[in-house]
Enzyme design. Structure first.
Site, PDB file in Angstrom:
ATOM      1  CG  PHE A 115      -2.354  -0.107   0.935  1.00  0.00           C
ATOM      2  CD1 PHE A 115      -2.917  -1.303   0.568  1.00  0.00           C
ATOM      3  CD2 PHE A 115      -3.181   1.023   1.003  1.00  0.00           C
ATOM      4  CE1 PHE A 115      -4.269  -1.406   0.272  1.00  0.00           C
ATOM      5  CE2 PHE A 115      -4.526   0.933   0.709  1.00  0.00           C
ATOM      6  CZ  PHE A 115      -5.081  -0.284   0.342  1.00  0.00           C
ATOM      7  CD  GLN A 235      -5.582  10.399   2.368  1.00  0.00           C
ATOM      8  OE1 GLN A 235      -6.310   9.462   2.647  1.00  0.00           O
ATOM      9  NE2 GLN A 235      -4.306  10.398   2.663  1.00  0.00           N
ATOM     10  CG  HIS A 237      -7.997   7.520  -2.432  1.00  0.00           C
ATOM     11  ND1 HIS A 237      -7.665   7.012  -3.666  1.00  0.00           N
ATOM     12  CD2 HIS A 237      -7.796   6.522  -1.540  1.00  0.00           C
ATOM     13  CE1 HIS A 237      -7.277   5.749  -3.512  1.00  0.00           C
ATOM     14  NE2 HIS A 237      -7.338   5.438  -2.238  1.00  0.00           N
ATOM     15  NE  ARG A 281      -4.759   6.418   0.254  1.00  0.00           N
ATOM     16  CZ  ARG A 281      -5.598   5.807   1.058  1.00  0.00           C
ATOM     17  NH1 ARG A 281      -6.291   6.508   1.940  1.00  0.00           N
ATOM     18  NH2 ARG A 281      -5.753   4.503   1.001  1.00  0.00           N
ATOM     19  CG  HIS A 351     -10.426   8.767   0.919  1.00  0.00           C
ATOM     20  ND1 HIS A 351     -11.472   7.916   0.656  1.00  0.00           N
ATOM     21  CD2 HIS A 351      -9.499   8.032   1.575  1.00  0.00           C
ATOM     22  CE1 HIS A 351     -11.188   6.710   1.142  1.00  0.00           C
ATOM     23  NE2 HIS A 351     -10.005   6.762   1.715  1.00  0.00           N
ATOM     24  NE  ARG A 391      -6.934   7.549   6.547  1.00  0.00           N
ATOM     25  CZ  ARG A 391      -7.189   6.532   5.725  1.00  0.00           C
ATOM     26  NH1 ARG A 391      -6.467   5.431   5.765  1.00  0.00           N
ATOM     27  NH2 ARG A 391      -8.171   6.609   4.838  1.00  0.00           N
TER      28      ARG A 391
HETATM   29  C1  LIG Z   1     -14.883   4.113   0.284  1.00  0.00           C
HETATM   30  C2  LIG Z   1     -13.911   4.118   1.422  1.00  0.00           C
HETATM   31  C3  LIG Z   1     -12.930   3.139   1.498  1.00  0.00           C
HETATM   32  C4  LIG Z   1     -12.020   3.138   2.568  1.00  0.00           C
HETATM   33  N1  LIG Z   1     -11.078   2.152   2.627  1.00  0.00           N
HETATM   34  C5  LIG Z   1     -10.223   2.122   3.685  1.00  0.00           C
HETATM   35  C6  LIG Z   1      -9.279   1.061   3.832  1.00  0.00           C
HETATM   36  O1  LIG Z   1      -9.210   0.129   3.028  1.00  0.00           O
HETATM   37  N2  LIG Z   1      -8.454   1.098   4.893  1.00  0.00           N
HETATM   38  C7  LIG Z   1      -8.489   2.082   5.826  1.00  0.00           C
HETATM   39  O2  LIG Z   1      -7.716   2.061   6.777  1.00  0.00           O
HETATM   40  N3  LIG Z   1      -9.407   3.080   5.722  1.00  0.00           N
HETATM   41  C8  LIG Z   1     -10.275   3.114   4.684  1.00  0.00           C
HETATM   42  N4  LIG Z   1     -11.199   4.124   4.601  1.00  0.00           N
HETATM   43  C9  LIG Z   1     -11.339   5.065   5.712  1.00  0.00           C
HETATM   44  C10 LIG Z   1     -12.097   4.400   6.850  1.00  0.00           C
HETATM   45  O3  LIG Z   1     -13.002   3.455   6.340  1.00  0.00           O
HETATM   46  C11 LIG Z   1     -12.897   5.401   7.683  1.00  0.00           C
HETATM   47  O4  LIG Z   1     -12.063   6.459   8.065  1.00  0.00           O
HETATM   48  C12 LIG Z   1     -13.429   4.721   8.927  1.00  0.00           C
HETATM   49  O5  LIG Z   1     -14.162   3.571   8.575  1.00  0.00           O
HETATM   50  C13 LIG Z   1     -14.288   5.617   9.786  1.00  0.00           C
HETATM   51  O6  LIG Z   1     -14.797   4.841  10.830  1.00  0.00           O
HETATM   52  P1  LIG Z   1     -15.547   5.478  12.080  1.00  0.00           P
HETATM   53  O7  LIG Z   1     -15.846   4.386  13.016  1.00  0.00           O
HETATM   54  O8  LIG Z   1     -14.754   6.628  12.569  1.00  0.00           O
HETATM   55  O9  LIG Z   1     -16.870   6.086  11.439  1.00  0.00           O
HETATM   56  P2  LIG Z   1     -17.978   5.471  10.453  1.00  0.00           P
HETATM   57  O10 LIG Z   1     -17.722   4.075  10.081  1.00  0.00           O
HETATM   58  O11 LIG Z   1     -18.161   6.473   9.359  1.00  0.00           O
HETATM   59  O12 LIG Z   1     -19.262   5.461  11.357  1.00  0.00           O
HETATM   60  C14 LIG Z   1     -19.857   6.650  11.817  1.00  0.00           C
HETATM   61  C15 LIG Z   1     -21.016   6.280  12.706  1.00  0.00           C
HETATM   62  O13 LIG Z   1     -21.498   7.448  13.343  1.00  0.00           O
HETATM   63  C16 LIG Z   1     -22.887   7.477  13.289  1.00  0.00           C
HETATM   64  N5  LIG Z   1     -23.299   8.889  13.345  1.00  0.00           N
HETATM   65  C17 LIG Z   1     -22.824   9.922  12.627  1.00  0.00           C
HETATM   66  N6  LIG Z   1     -23.446  11.061  12.978  1.00  0.00           N
HETATM   67  C18 LIG Z   1     -24.312  10.737  13.956  1.00  0.00           C
HETATM   68  C19 LIG Z   1     -25.257  11.467  14.727  1.00  0.00           C
HETATM   69  N7  LIG Z   1     -25.440  12.777  14.585  1.00  0.00           N
HETATM   70  N8  LIG Z   1     -25.999  10.788  15.621  1.00  0.00           N
HETATM   71  C20 LIG Z   1     -25.867   9.436  15.788  1.00  0.00           C
HETATM   72  N9  LIG Z   1     -24.991   8.716  15.080  1.00  0.00           N
HETATM   73  C21 LIG Z   1     -24.229   9.357  14.193  1.00  0.00           C
HETATM   74  C22 LIG Z   1     -23.260   6.763  12.009  1.00  0.00           C
HETATM   75  O14 LIG Z   1     -24.560   6.224  12.113  1.00  0.00           O
HETATM   76  C23 LIG Z   1     -22.200   5.670  11.978  1.00  0.00           C
HETATM   77  O15 LIG Z   1     -22.636   4.540  12.692  1.00  0.00           O
HETATM   78  C24 LIG Z   1     -12.110   4.138   3.541  1.00  0.00           C
HETATM   79  C25 LIG Z   1     -13.097   5.106   3.469  1.00  0.00           C
HETATM   80  C26 LIG Z   1     -13.971   5.117   2.415  1.00  0.00           C
HETATM   81  C27 LIG Z   1     -15.000   6.219   2.352  1.00  0.00           C
END
Ligand SMILES: Cc1cc2nc3c(=O)[nH]c(=O)nc-3n(C[C@H](O)[C@H](O)[C@H](O)COP(=O)(O)OP(=O)(O)OC[C@H]3O[C@@H](n4cnc5c(N)ncnc54)[C@H](O)[C@@H]3O)c2cc1C
Length: 576
Positions: A115, A235, A237, A281, A351, A391
């Site tokens: 990666f 970032q 991507h 990136r 991203h 990142r």
């Molecule tokens: C398409 C894509 C591919 C990616 N691929 C990778 C990868 O391969 N490897 C890597 O390391 N990273 C990757 N990333 C980045 C990584 O996936 C994210 O940064 C990470 O999953 C975020 O996780 P989180 O738990 O912080 O939030 P999220 O998974 O976004 O979850 C947010 C949560 O908060 C809740 N929420 C939000 N606002 C409120 C509110 N007001 N009230 C109640 N609930 C709320 C939502 O319901 C949700 O459950 C990728 C991102 C994307 C978009």
């Protein structure tokens, strides 16, 4: 209605679920999520989770930590990066033990792929560090953690959107939520509250982020007077599907995919002679925008929406179908392109938010001047800071499970001695008045046009390349949009499933974060990581090796700073 818990976790992505899993060992724990948990953006993560297992070739957590610091252009807090890299190894085996179906090598060990920016021997060459489950890694993490939470009696409140934070001085006492089904406000009284609300890529026009990624957590905290850290670093991507922004994982280049300009030239040879297409990136996105600016994009018309090719066709059908099956599907569905036979048209897509809610390494909200008791953040909404100015791929999933877990462990201890604050129905009044005002307002404005204009302004003026003039314009235009927002009214006056009310509040959050992002960017007169200025092209360590702490004071953004932990590696120029 008032619910009482020891700990409330806001967000059911990887960070929230891991924190809930740990907190629930001693605390009565609720997870409040505006989405059904498995719809969280973590489920969209494709490429993998980085950990120095050394299954394919020699690797060490020290190299991983160094790559993280260098990739982040030395704005990373180095001790935090060390924790991230060392704990990543345990975290991956822990996920394996909990049932996560990782892809495997012939010998049965967890498979690993290359990666961007991940190297062996401090930058000598690319290393196989990303552990993956085909191109559905995040989906598998989310499923695994959700099952474990259910098993551990964590209580879920799905489709409850948090709209306000309740503080007593600098101690948390709960949150106010809006229940989508009924339109009622529910108060959650808690000794500890953790925000894991994810990213806010929706402030940009072209983004890989889900519609729900509107930065509710950071915006709510900013309005409560808590400054946000390093918001200028967003970032891009390099490989989003042209025009749509849907992500094509870096794993495609990790497997051997190559970027080409209109002449079929592998242009990364000129920008990063050692790591080529697997440079970090920020560098690859800039290289694409430079090629486009020089008329070497596929259409050759130098416009911001011109694009380049990502070619994986030489890898053969078997590799494409086995290693990147979902990507192949997206391309066939949305573009009519079969990546096993033709190159994919790609352009940079907004991203990942490196900045966010400032925390210490145990997830406690810590501005550098003030620690908030019982208030925590983790995941993309938080800034620990392990990603600094840029990142590395696969490091977000590590961040979720490492720091989500640490925050959960801290909460489990904290609630043992903490007590509840006093909470009454009147605590929901501020939120109630805001929602009532939306319902009774006679204004004529709608959400759509304001949202679109904000996304265009941020894309064009606070995008991959930046100048003072454009960023200043962005600040002014976003200010004006925040004024226009005051005239937005709800069209749907029904109580049940009124998603319009929620969309309006999400727009308000994005506008607030856009303003903070644009103002933080306009203030930093250097280029570092994802913050690339045409008018200040160099990194300026003597003046700018410091974290921005940006507060929101009505329509003004106040700027302060916090030192960077550079206790392990001396900052050096980045070469790849
Ligand atoms: C398409 C894509 C591919 C990616 N691929 C990778 C990868 O391969 N490897 C890597 O390391 N990273 C990757 N990333 C980045 C990584 O996936 C994210 O940064 C990470 O999953 C975020 O996780 P989180 O738990 O912080 O939030 P999220 O998974 O976004 O979850 C947010 C949560 O908060 C809740 N929420 C939000 N606002 C409120 C509110 N007001 N009230 C109640 N609930 C709320 C939502 O319901 C949700 O459950 C990728 C991102 C994307 C978009």
């Amino acid at each position: 209605m008032i619910h009482e818990f020891d700990a409330v976790i806001v967000g059911a992505g990887g960070a929230g679920l891991y924190a809930a899993l740990e907190a629930s060992k001693t605390a009565k724990t609720a997870v409040v999520s505006k989405l059904y948990p498995q719809r969280s953006h973590t489920g969209a993560a494709q490429g993998g989770i980085g950990a120095a297992l050394g299954n394919v070739e020699e690797d060490t957590p020290e190299w991983h930590a160094f790559d993280t610091v260098k990739g982040g252009d030395y704005l990373v807090d180095q001790n935090a990066a060390k924790i991230l890299a060392e704990d990543a190894v345990r975290a991956v085996y822990d996920l394996e033990n909990r049932g996560l179906p990782f892809s495997r090598l012939e010998d049965g060990k967890i498979a690993q792929r290359r990666f961007g920016g991940h190297t062996h021997h401090f930058g000598e060459g690319a290393v196989h560090r990303s552990c993956y489950a085909a191109d559905r890694t995040g989906h598998m993490i989310l499923q695994t953690l959700y099952q474990q939470c259910v098993k551990n009696d964590v209580q879920f409140f799905d489709e409850y959107q948090v709209v306000d934070l309740l503080l007593e001085g600098t101690t948390v006492k709960g949150i106010v939520t809006f229940e989508l089904k009924t339109g009622e406000l529910h108060i959650f009284k808690a000794k500890a509250v953790l925000f894991a609300t994810g990213g806010f890529g929706r402030m940009f026009k072209i983004t890989s982020n889900a519609h729900a990624n509107t930065g509710d957590g950071p915006a709510i905290l900013a309005r409560a007077g808590i400054p946000l850290e390093d918001m200028e670093f967003f970032q891009f991507h390099p490989t989003g599907i042209r025009g749509m922004g849907i992500l094509i994982t870096e794993g495609v280049r990790g497997e051997g995919g190559i970027l080409k300009n209109r002449d079929g030239e592998r242009f990364m040879e000129r920008y990063a002679p050692t790591l080529l297409d697997l440079a970090p990136r920020d560098m690859v996105s800039r290289a694409i925008m430079t090629e486009v600016g020089e008329g070497k994009g596929v259409r050759g018309d130098r416009k911001i929406d011109d694009y380049v090719w990502l070619d994986a066709s030489h890898l053969g059908r078997e590799v494409v179908e086995k290693k990147i099956p979902d990507i192949a599907d997206f391309c066939r569905t949305y573009l009519g392109v079969d990546p096993a036979e033709e190159p994919m048209p790609v352009q940079p897509t907004a991203h990942y938010a490196m900045g966010g809610i400032p925390t210490d390494v145990d997830g406690r909200v810590d501005t550098g001047k003030q620690v908030y008791d019982g208030l925590y953040a983790a995941g993309e909404a938080a800034c620990v800071s392990v990603h600094g100015a840029n990142r590395l791929g696969t490091n977000s999933l590590v961040d979720l499970v490492v720091f989500g877990r640490r925050a959960g462990m801290h909460i489990a201890e904290y609630v043992k001695s903490a007590s509840h604050g006093s909470v009454t129905e009147a605590d929901a009044d501020r939120a109630r008045q805001r929602i009532d005002a939306l319902r009774h307002r006679k204004g004529g404005r709608h959400v759509g046009p304001i949202m679109h204009r904000m996304q265009e302004v941020m894309m064009e003026k606070v995008g991959v390349y930046r100048t003072q003039e454009k960023m200043d314009q962005a600040v002014e235009e976003i200010r004006q949009l925040r004024e226009d927002f005051k005239e937005v009214a709800v069209q749907d006056t029904g109580a049940g499933f009124n998603s319009e009310v929620l969309q309006i509040m999400e727009l308000e959050n994005l506008l607030d974060l856009s303003l903070i992002t644009a103002a933080s960017a306009a203030n930093r007169t250097e280029s570092r990581g994802a913050h690339a200025r045409e008018d200040f092209p160099d990194r300026d360590d003597p003046n700018w090796l410091k974290h921005t702490m940006a507060g929101l004071d009505n329509d003004r953004v106040t700027i302060d700073f916090k030192p960077v932990d550079v206790s392990i590696w001396e900052p050096k120029p980045r070469k790849y």
